[in-house]
Scaffold this active site. Structure first.
Site, PDB file in Angstrom:
ATOM      1  N   LYS A  53       0.835  -1.203   0.000  1.00  0.00           N
ATOM      2  CA  LYS A  53       0.000   0.000   0.000  1.00  0.00           C
ATOM      3  C   LYS A  53       0.873   1.256   0.000  1.00  0.00           C
ATOM      4  CE  LYS A  53      -3.803  -2.398   2.238  1.00  0.00           C
ATOM      5  NZ  LYS A  53      -4.523  -2.716   3.479  1.00  0.00           N
ATOM      6  N   GLN A  97      -4.445  -1.288   9.684  1.00  0.00           N
ATOM      7  CA  GLN A  97      -4.397  -2.626   9.082  1.00  0.00           C
ATOM      8  C   GLN A  97      -5.028  -3.645  10.026  1.00  0.00           C
ATOM      9  OE1 GLN A  97      -3.292  -3.372   5.905  1.00  0.00           O
ATOM     10  NE2 GLN A  97      -4.026  -5.436   6.300  1.00  0.00           N
ATOM     11  N   ASP A 120     -10.900   3.226   4.243  1.00  0.00           N
ATOM     12  CA  ASP A 120     -11.276   1.808   4.170  1.00  0.00           C
ATOM     13  C   ASP A 120     -12.808   1.649   4.179  1.00  0.00           C
ATOM     14  OD1 ASP A 120      -9.335  -0.092   3.763  1.00  0.00           O
ATOM     15  OD2 ASP A 120      -8.709  -0.192   5.872  1.00  0.00           O
TER      16      ASP A 120
END
Ligand code: NDP
Length: 287
Positions: A53, A97, A120
């Site tokens: 990422k 994460q 997200d």
């Protein structure tokens, strides 16, 4: 007959090339998009995802900031960091994460991210907006799948869609997006009775289970579009390679379109994270 491949790698590369122009335009106006990634612990798969990422951000010209914490860090430390990032004008997107270590209240952490920086799309406010068909941020993996449908001319209206998996990250948002697109959607999970009876009806089949080669040819309707979200590491005695939730070699003989693993949904997930970060920066810049 062999199915046509939905090439996520190439599509993601095309999208990422186009993102560079948007990033350059924002940067020229002093609104360079910025993404902060928080990683807690040393899970090797999470480390790889975070590295990919951050590298993708750099390649697109997006500012990125990575913070790594030991697995035993107190939740309060992470909450304090999130408060700092929420107030940081250089940062437009914040990503924690997952999974977090067991002592964390995952929901509390996700809710501590400012909804307008929640790239997200896991904050309750953003999940609610998505459910109402009015999304602010679409979770990256199902967003990537929708882009694959679009790029491959897959019309969803009126189709029977079956999603295997009901996680907050993939299965549920995928089902909502398919509903919003006009498909008739069935969501299957570990309690589903006679799974194959459902999957064999599917014009569109999305597998997000986390079990290698779980979907066999006999579970697939001839001509179906098959999307394999799964990323599973095979044991060393089977070569240790990455493998999806779909028995690709057999199912490609039944399906009309199919995604490979690797090179399918995975690269699209990263591309859509960049898309959400750029979109957040454009909103902040008043575009
Ligand atoms: P979860 O483990 O959170 O969810 C798995 C789902 O599969 C659950 O809803 C579970 O049901 C269901 N399931 C498990 N066993 C069965 C069964 N025998 N029959 C039917 N359903 C079953 O996983 P995620 O959604 O987070 O991820 C799924 C897969 O996708 C993983 O391989 C993951 O690595 C991959 N992934 C890939 C991404 C990408 O970028 N390509 C991004 C995110 C994930 P129940 O709810 O009843 O337990």
């Amino acid at each position: 007959m062999s199915a046509q491949l939905i090439d996520g790698k190439t599509l993601a590369e095309e999208l990422r090339a186009a993102f560079k122009t948007r990033v350059a335009a924002l940067t020229a106006r002093n609104h360079r998009p910025g993404l902060a990634v928080i990683l807690v612990g040393e899970d090797p798969a999470s480390q790889v995802y975070v590295r990919n990422k951050v590298n993708a951000c750099e390649a697109a010209g997006i500012f990125s900031q990575k913070r790594v914490y030991p697995a035993d860090v107190a939740q309060a430390v992470i909450l304090a960091k999130l408060a700092e990032l929420n107030a940081d004008p250089k940062i437009h997107g914040i990503l924690v994460q997952l999974p977090l270590p067991r002592h964390f209240d995952e929901k509390a952490v996700l809710e501590a991210i400012a909804p307008e920086k929640d790239v997200d799309g896991f904050h309750a406010e953003n999940v609610g907006a998505l459910a109402q068909g009015n999304a602010r941020f679409i979770p990256c993996t199902p967003y990537g799948v929708m882009k694959m449908f679009e790029a491959n001319g897959v019309d969803l209206a009126g189709k029977e869609a079956v999603v295997i998996g009901r996680s907050n990250i993939v299965g549920k948002p995928m089902a909502l997006l398919l509903i919003n697109a006009g498909a008739t959607v069935t969501v299957c999970h570990s309690k589903t009775r006679d799974l194959a009876a459902h999957t064999r009806r599917a014009d569109i089949l999305v597998a997000a289970v986390g079990k290698p080669r779980f979907v066999t040819a006999g579970m697939v309707k001839p001509g179906a579009v098959v999307i394999d979200v799964g990323i599973n590491r095979l044991p060393p005695e089977e070569g240790g390679k990455l493998c999806g939730d779909v028995d690709f070699e057999a199912v490609k003989e039944v399906a009309s379109l199919i995604t490979p693993v690797p090179g399918g949904v995975g690269p699209m997930t990263i591309a859509m994270l960049l898309a959400n970060t750029i979109e957040a920066a454009e909103r902040e810049a008043g575009q």
